[in-house]
Design a protein around this motif. Structure first.
Motif, PDB file in Angstrom:
ATOM      1  N   GLN A 128       0.939  -1.034   0.032  1.00  0.00           N
ATOM      2  CA  GLN A 128      -0.085   0.085  -0.063  1.00  0.00           C
ATOM      3  C   GLN A 128       0.813   1.235  -0.024  1.00  0.00           C
ATOM      4  OE1 GLN A 128      -2.185  -0.439   3.509  1.00  0.00           O
ATOM      5  NE2 GLN A 128      -3.518  -1.953   2.881  1.00  0.00           N
ATOM      6  N   LEU A 129       2.002   1.129  -0.625  1.00  0.00           N
ATOM      7  CA  LEU A 129       3.073   2.211  -0.667  1.00  0.00           C
ATOM      8  C   LEU A 129       2.349   3.343  -1.523  1.00  0.00           C
ATOM      9  CD1 LEU A 129       5.380   3.026   1.014  1.00  0.00           C
ATOM     10  CD2 LEU A 129       6.828   2.187  -0.690  1.00  0.00           C
ATOM     11  N   LYS A 130       2.333   4.481  -1.016  1.00  0.00           N
ATOM     12  CA  LYS A 130       1.888   5.611  -1.954  1.00  0.00           C
ATOM     13  C   LYS A 130       2.717   6.352  -2.631  1.00  0.00           C
ATOM     14  CE  LYS A 130      -2.359   6.661   0.790  1.00  0.00           C
ATOM     15  NZ  LYS A 130      -3.275   7.511   1.447  1.00  0.00           N
ATOM     16  N   SER A 131       2.600   6.985  -3.703  1.00  0.00           N
ATOM     17  CA  SER A 131       3.765   7.918  -4.497  1.00  0.00           C
ATOM     18  C   SER A 131       4.243   8.490  -3.703  1.00  0.00           C
ATOM     19  CB  SER A 131       3.217   8.129  -5.919  1.00  0.00           C
ATOM     20  OG  SER A 131       2.092   9.383  -5.526  1.00  0.00           O
ATOM     21  N   GLU A 132       3.561   9.481  -2.812  1.00  0.00           N
ATOM     22  CA  GLU A 132       4.160  10.642  -1.880  1.00  0.00           C
ATOM     23  C   GLU A 132       5.293  10.064  -0.972  1.00  0.00           C
ATOM     24  OE1 GLU A 132       1.597  13.373  -0.166  1.00  0.00           O
ATOM     25  OE2 GLU A 132       0.167  13.379  -1.778  1.00  0.00           O
ATOM     26  N   LYS A 133       4.900   8.891  -0.437  1.00  0.00           N
ATOM     27  CA  LYS A 133       5.734   8.380   0.483  1.00  0.00           C
ATOM     28  C   LYS A 133       7.150   7.933  -0.250  1.00  0.00           C
ATOM     29  CE  LYS A 133       2.332   6.828   3.774  1.00  0.00           C
ATOM     30  NZ  LYS A 133       1.835   5.833   4.492  1.00  0.00           N
ATOM     31  N   LEU A 134       6.962   7.301  -1.453  1.00  0.00           N
ATOM     32  CA  LEU A 134       8.173   7.034  -2.214  1.00  0.00           C
ATOM     33  C   LEU A 134       8.859   8.102  -2.605  1.00  0.00           C
ATOM     34  CD1 LEU A 134       6.829   4.239  -4.667  1.00  0.00           C
ATOM     35  CD2 LEU A 134       8.488   3.891  -2.807  1.00  0.00           C
ATOM     36  N   ILE A 135       8.233   9.370  -3.049  1.00  0.00           N
ATOM     37  CA  ILE A 135       8.912  10.476  -3.576  1.00  0.00           C
ATOM     38  C   ILE A 135       9.695  11.114  -2.205  1.00  0.00           C
ATOM     39  CG2 ILE A 135       8.535  12.945  -4.215  1.00  0.00           C
ATOM     40  CD1 ILE A 135       6.196  11.822  -5.883  1.00  0.00           C
ATOM     41  N   SER A 136       8.997  11.047  -1.051  1.00  0.00           N
ATOM     42  CA  SER A 136       9.735  11.571   0.143  1.00  0.00           C
ATOM     43  C   SER A 136      10.977  10.858   0.584  1.00  0.00           C
ATOM     44  CB  SER A 136       8.868  11.792   1.256  1.00  0.00           C
ATOM     45  OG  SER A 136       8.520  10.631   1.739  1.00  0.00           O
ATOM     46  N   ILE A 137      10.970   9.597   0.539  1.00  0.00           N
ATOM     47  CA  ILE A 137      12.021   8.831   0.480  1.00  0.00           C
ATOM     48  C   ILE A 137      13.139   9.091  -0.269  1.00  0.00           C
ATOM     49  CG2 ILE A 137      12.868   6.335   0.659  1.00  0.00           C
ATOM     50  CD1 ILE A 137      10.065   5.611   1.923  1.00  0.00           C
ATOM     51  N   ALA A 138      12.598   9.167  -1.644  1.00  0.00           N
ATOM     52  CA  ALA A 138      13.665   9.345  -2.820  1.00  0.00           C
ATOM     53  C   ALA A 138      14.482  10.741  -2.510  1.00  0.00           C
ATOM     54  CB  ALA A 138      12.983   9.185  -3.926  1.00  0.00           C
ATOM     55  N   VAL A 139      13.743  11.849  -2.176  1.00  0.00           N
ATOM     56  CA  VAL A 139      14.329  13.163  -2.077  1.00  0.00           C
ATOM     57  C   VAL A 139      15.302  13.184  -0.816  1.00  0.00           C
ATOM     58  CG1 VAL A 139      13.630  15.369  -1.380  1.00  0.00           C
ATOM     59  CG2 VAL A 139      12.411  14.253  -3.040  1.00  0.00           C
ATOM     60  N   LEU A 140      14.934  12.316   0.570  1.00  0.00           N
ATOM     61  CA  LEU A 140      15.684  12.429   1.402  1.00  0.00           C
ATOM     62  C   LEU A 140      17.084  11.395   0.896  1.00  0.00           C
ATOM     63  CD1 LEU A 140      13.661  11.204   4.429  1.00  0.00           C
ATOM     64  CD2 LEU A 140      14.688  13.570   4.094  1.00  0.00           C
ATOM     65  N   ILE A 141      16.948  10.385   0.330  1.00  0.00           N
ATOM     66  CA  ILE A 141      18.138   9.698  -0.102  1.00  0.00           C
ATOM     67  C   ILE A 141      18.976  10.647  -1.129  1.00  0.00           C
ATOM     68  CG2 ILE A 141      18.932   7.662  -1.701  1.00  0.00           C
ATOM     69  CD1 ILE A 141      16.514   6.187  -0.207  1.00  0.00           C
ATOM     70  N   ILE A 142      18.202  11.253  -1.910  1.00  0.00           N
ATOM     71  CA  ILE A 142      19.301  12.110  -2.975  1.00  0.00           C
ATOM     72  C   ILE A 142      19.758  13.086  -2.245  1.00  0.00           C
ATOM     73  CG2 ILE A 142      18.855  13.524  -5.046  1.00  0.00           C
ATOM     74  CD1 ILE A 142      16.686  11.681  -5.996  1.00  0.00           C
ATOM     75  N   GLY A 143      19.044  14.006  -1.237  1.00  0.00           N
ATOM     76  CA  GLY A 143      19.792  14.972  -0.580  1.00  0.00           C
ATOM     77  C   GLY A 143      20.944  14.156   0.235  1.00  0.00           C
ATOM     78  N   GLY A 144      20.816  13.247   1.010  1.00  0.00           N
ATOM     79  CA  GLY A 144      21.722  12.606   1.703  1.00  0.00           C
ATOM     80  C   GLY A 144      23.035  12.096   0.892  1.00  0.00           C
ATOM     81  N   MET A 145      22.734  11.754  -0.286  1.00  0.00           N
ATOM     82  CA  MET A 145      23.928  11.384  -1.235  1.00  0.00           C
ATOM     83  C   MET A 145      24.673  12.610  -1.607  1.00  0.00           C
ATOM     84  SD  MET A 145      23.769   8.236  -1.005  1.00  0.00           S
ATOM     85  CE  MET A 145      24.736   7.603  -2.437  1.00  0.00           C
ATOM     86  N   PHE A 146      23.785  13.765  -2.021  1.00  0.00           N
ATOM     87  CA  PHE A 146      24.701  14.946  -2.316  1.00  0.00           C
ATOM     88  C   PHE A 146      25.681  15.372  -1.123  1.00  0.00           C
ATOM     89  CE2 PHE A 146      21.104  16.301  -5.413  1.00  0.00           C
ATOM     90  CZ  PHE A 146      22.304  16.561  -6.675  1.00  0.00           C
ATOM     91  N   ILE A 147      25.131  15.272   0.045  1.00  0.00           N
ATOM     92  CA  ILE A 147      25.829  15.950   1.098  1.00  0.00           C
ATOM     93  C   ILE A 147      27.173  14.580   1.289  1.00  0.00           C
ATOM     94  CG2 ILE A 147      26.219  16.105   3.739  1.00  0.00           C
ATOM     95  CD1 ILE A 147      23.118  16.912   3.422  1.00  0.00           C
ATOM     96  N   VAL A 148      26.908  13.513   1.202  1.00  0.00           N
ATOM     97  CA  VAL A 148      27.788  12.530   1.640  1.00  0.00           C
ATOM     98  C   VAL A 148      28.915  12.430   0.489  1.00  0.00           C
ATOM     99  CG1 VAL A 148      28.389  10.044   1.640  1.00  0.00           C
ATOM    100  CG2 VAL A 148      26.418  10.927   2.905  1.00  0.00           C
TER     101      VAL A 148
END
Length: 175
Positions: free
Chosen positions: A85-105
């Motif tokens: 039941q994973l909604k697209s908004e939750k997937l997008i928020s997780i992806a944004v967090l991962i991408i932001g973290g990867m930029f920093i790292v």
């Protein structure tokens, strides 16, 4: 699996990735130092090594304090991740967090090295005791600064970005 567990796992993986990404730069620094006769040059790579190890240890061993500081576990409707039941908004928020973290790292260790070289070069110009680096352009420095700032922006504003992207996708589906 809860969302906090997933975020904790991603932060720990970023810590390992930061450590692994910084190793080639550190090896290069120590190789540069090995060719020099000045024993004072070893202090800078040791400082970088300690900073990198401290940052990696913080990410690996203290992800809960990072989650609390950035409030990464707030703003979700429920606590559990249900893959069916994973909604697209939750997937997008997780992806944004991962991408932001990867930029920093990806950019933080090279940024520290670039800033250190600039500081070291400014000291070396005033004191003939220090060897000076070649004058280089500041493209890598500015690129790393922008990537770290972009990563912090993505992490701190992930909810707004998620709503913006989810709104865009629903607008495109209705057209």
């Amino acid at each position: 699996m809860t969302k906090k567990d997933l975020i904790r796992l991603v932060i720990k993986l970023m810590g390992v990735l930061a450590l692994l990404n910084s190793l080639p730069a550190l090896i290069g620094q120590f190789a540069f130092i090995a060719g020099s006769d000045d024993p004072k040059l070893i202090l800078w790579p040791i400082l970088i090594l300690i900073t990198t190890l401290a940052l990696s240890a913080l990410l690996i061993f203290c992800p809960d304090s990072i989650i609390r500081f950035f409030r990464l576990d707030k703003g979700f409707d429920d606590d559990q991740i249900k893959l069916d039941q994973l909604k697209s908004e939750k997937l997008i928020s997780i992806a944004v967090l991962i991408i932001g973290g990867m930029f920093i790292v990806h950019s933080l260790a090279p940024l520290i090295i670039e800033l250190g070289q600039k500081i070291y070069a400014s000291v070396a110009e005033k004191d003939p005791f220090f060897p000076s680096f070649e004058n280089t352009d500041n493209t890598r420095l500015y690129t790393n600064i922008l990537q770290v700032l972009l990563g912090f922006f993505l992490i701190t504003n992930y909810q707004r970005i998620t709503h913006f992207l989810a709104k865009k996708s629903t607008d495109n589906e209705s057209v």
